[in-house]
Design an enzyme around this catalytic site. Structure first.
Site, short mmCIF file in Angstrom:
data_model
loop_
_atom_site.label_atom_id
_atom_site.label_comp_id
_atom_site.label_asym_id
_atom_site.label_seq_id
_atom_site.Cartn_x
_atom_site.Cartn_y
_atom_site.Cartn_z
CG HIS A 134 -2.05 0.92 1.21
ND1 HIS A 134 -2.26 1.88 2.17
CD2 HIS A 134 -3.07 1.07 0.32
CE1 HIS A 134 -3.34 2.57 1.89
NE2 HIS A 134 -3.86 2.11 0.78
CE LYS A 163 -1.10 4.95 -1.57
NZ LYS A 163 -1.78 4.31 -0.44
CG ASP A 177 18.99 12.17 -9.39
OD1 ASP A 177 18.95 11.09 -10.02
OD2 ASP A 177 18.92 13.28 -9.94
CG HIS A 188 -7.50 8.46 0.33
ND1 HIS A 188 -6.18 8.35 -0.06
CD2 HIS A 188 -7.96 7.18 0.43
CE1 HIS A 188 -5.86 7.08 -0.21
NE2 HIS A 188 -6.91 6.35 0.09
CE LYS A 215 -3.98 6.79 3.08
NZ LYS A 215 -5.34 6.39 3.13
CG ASP A 275 1.45 18.02 22.33
OD1 ASP A 275 0.25 18.35 22.41
OD2 ASP A 275 1.94 17.10 23.00
#
Length: 479
Positions: free
Chosen positions: A222, A224, A229, A397, A399, A404
């Site tokens: 899952h 990404k 470089d 979508h 996450k 703090d």
């Protein structure tokens, strides 16, 4: 007179029942002896008892276990870690924030995630801005491009990125691509073959070949990740597909992605090369993939990965520690909320201790079943004082978590059993005030477009909705 056809039919039926229920009982015994999480064990047993046919099929596809040792040896893993470890040790200075010292140590011990300082972090909350930045950086690549996405669609966005990768490969840049075999099931083979013909090295992650490798359906990549470089990296929740830019028919697609410049890219590089070993059985550990990088900013960052076949649940454990370590506030966004018991208790504990805990979910999700399951947990956190918000303009979508004004994390991990237990995931954990303030503002801006739930009103929803949520909750560990 005996009707032999009827008798033989009855014998065959009894034999089938015996064999069938033998398979069901045998499967239940195997699940129990596997010593899994009791909640997950009970969920599988319930499915097998009440939906035996469906349960056997689901368990065959999604329930069987597989060990890390089958994927990579300790010796090979050590070779992959050698270069980033040397880069970590060679840092001139790395000021570890005292309050997060234990969290950083946890990730080092469980995920071998080294903290790197001197990073610059850029945040994207819209697919178009992320895509533009990604294309700009890809076109600047001189040595290598490593790209890994759960979904790499054959649409306008996917073809645009593909064409750039092909052009760079023809120009002599090393280009490696990993796509998830299940996430890209609908993508025609020709899409990737064209990349291979242009010199792009393309691999699918844990390719599924029915019926021999069905256990791999459950272990999906899952992540990404993009590394350019060895100095610029991307990580977050966005895949390569048009819907991340244009949204859905009923609303926009709100997501969060990061571009990181600096030594923390070594962590993304290590994660990619480990996945490359999974798909190619080739250990790539040359120093040229880990170039010396000067300070680009002030952020201290760790790239943390979690895997379904390892000994620990690294990101879940870190999330629990981060929540209970919060002193003033902890804000979190997730598209799906099917928390493990430990995460649920951590949220409740922090809220009951006076921490301002806020949870944001989409008002409408892309999956009706998981959304019902998510709703079943909301009364539990509302009673503890957690503030819950439904995002209205479209599908959230993102996450994203921030706490703090010092700590934030963005990545591919949802707050659900699938991300914590079944998927290969990656998150950037950042210990930096400037970045945390940016993330806090992102959350608050989304909050202005959300509606807050009240416990009193939430408990008055229709009984049939509550019943549906409760039924789905029983299967939460399997979703």
């Amino acid at each position: 007179m005996i009707d032999w056809n009827v008798l033989l039919g009855q014998i065959a039926s009894i034999a089938f029942d015996l064999v069938y229920f033998g398979f069901v009982i045998g499967t239940i015994v195997v699940i129990i002896l596997d010593n899994r999480n009791p909640v997950k064990t009970l969920a599988w047993i319930l499915v097998l008892m009440f939906l035996p046919v469906v349960g056997l099929v689901f368990y065959f596809f999604f329930g069987r276990s597989q060990r890390r040792e089958r994927l990579i040896s300790r010796k090979g893993y050590g070779r992959l870690l050698k270069k980033p470890m040397n880069e970590y040790l060679a840092q001139d200075s790395c000021q570890i924030p005292l309050h997060y010292n234990r969290l950083i140590s946890l990730f080092r011990n469980t995920s071998q995630a080294f903290p790197f300082d001197g990073n610059r972090v850029e945040t994207y909350t819209a697919g178009l801005s992320m895509l533009q930045s990604l294309l700009r950086q890809l076109m600047r690549a001189k040595n290598h491009i490593h790209l890994e996405f759960y979904i790499f669609e054959d649409d306008a966005v996917g073809r645009l990125v593909r064409d750039v990768l092909m052009d760079k490969a023809r120009a002599g840049v090393e280009v490696r691509v990993i796509y998830d075999d299940v996430g890209c099931w609908k993508v025609p083979k020709r899409f990737y073959e064209e990349m291979r013909e242009a010199g792009v090295d393309v691999r699918s992650f844990l390719k599924v070949r029915f019926p021999l490798f069905t256990s791999k359906v459950n272990y999906r990549n899952h992540r990404k990740i993009v590394v350019i470089d060895g100095q610029v990296g991307f990580v977050g929740g966005m895949n390569l597909a048009e819907r991340y830019m244009r949204g859905l028919s009923w609303g926009l697609w709100r997501d969060t992605h990061l571009m990181i410049e600096g030594r923390a890219v070594h962590g993304l590089q290590t994660a990619f090369l480990l996945d490359w070993y999974f798909v190619d059985r080739t250990i790539i550990s040359s120093a040229r993939y880990f170039p010396k990088v000067d300070n680009r900013g002030t952020a201290l960052a760790q790239i943390v990965t979690s895997e379904p076949v390892g000994q620990w649940r690294e990101i879940m454990q870190g999330l629990c520690m981060a929540i209970v370590s919060a002193r003033k506030y902890f804000y979190m966004q997730t598209p799906y909320f099917l928390p493990t018991e430990s995460v649920l208790v951590a949220m409740q504990t922090a809220a009951l201790a006076g921490v301002d805990v806020r949870l944001m979910l989409p008002m409408r999700a892309d999956n009706r079943v998981t959304h019902l399951g998510s709703c079943s947990y909301l009364a539990d956190v509302l009673r503890a004082g957690v503030k819950v918000y439904f995002y209205k303009p479209g599908f959230l979508h993102s996450k994203l978590m921030v706490s703090d004004d010092e700590f934030s994390t963005v990545g591919s991990t949802n707050v659900d059993f699938r991300s914590f237990e079944h998927n290969f995931e990656v998150n950037a954990f950042i210990y930096d005030t400037e970045t945390a303030l940016q993330m806090r503002e992102v959350f608050l801006q989304d909050q202005r477009a959300s509606v807050q739930l009240s416990l009193k009103r939430w408990l008055k929803r229709p009984w049939y909705q509550k019943a549906a949520e409760s039924v789905i909750r029983l299967m939460a560990p399997l979703l």
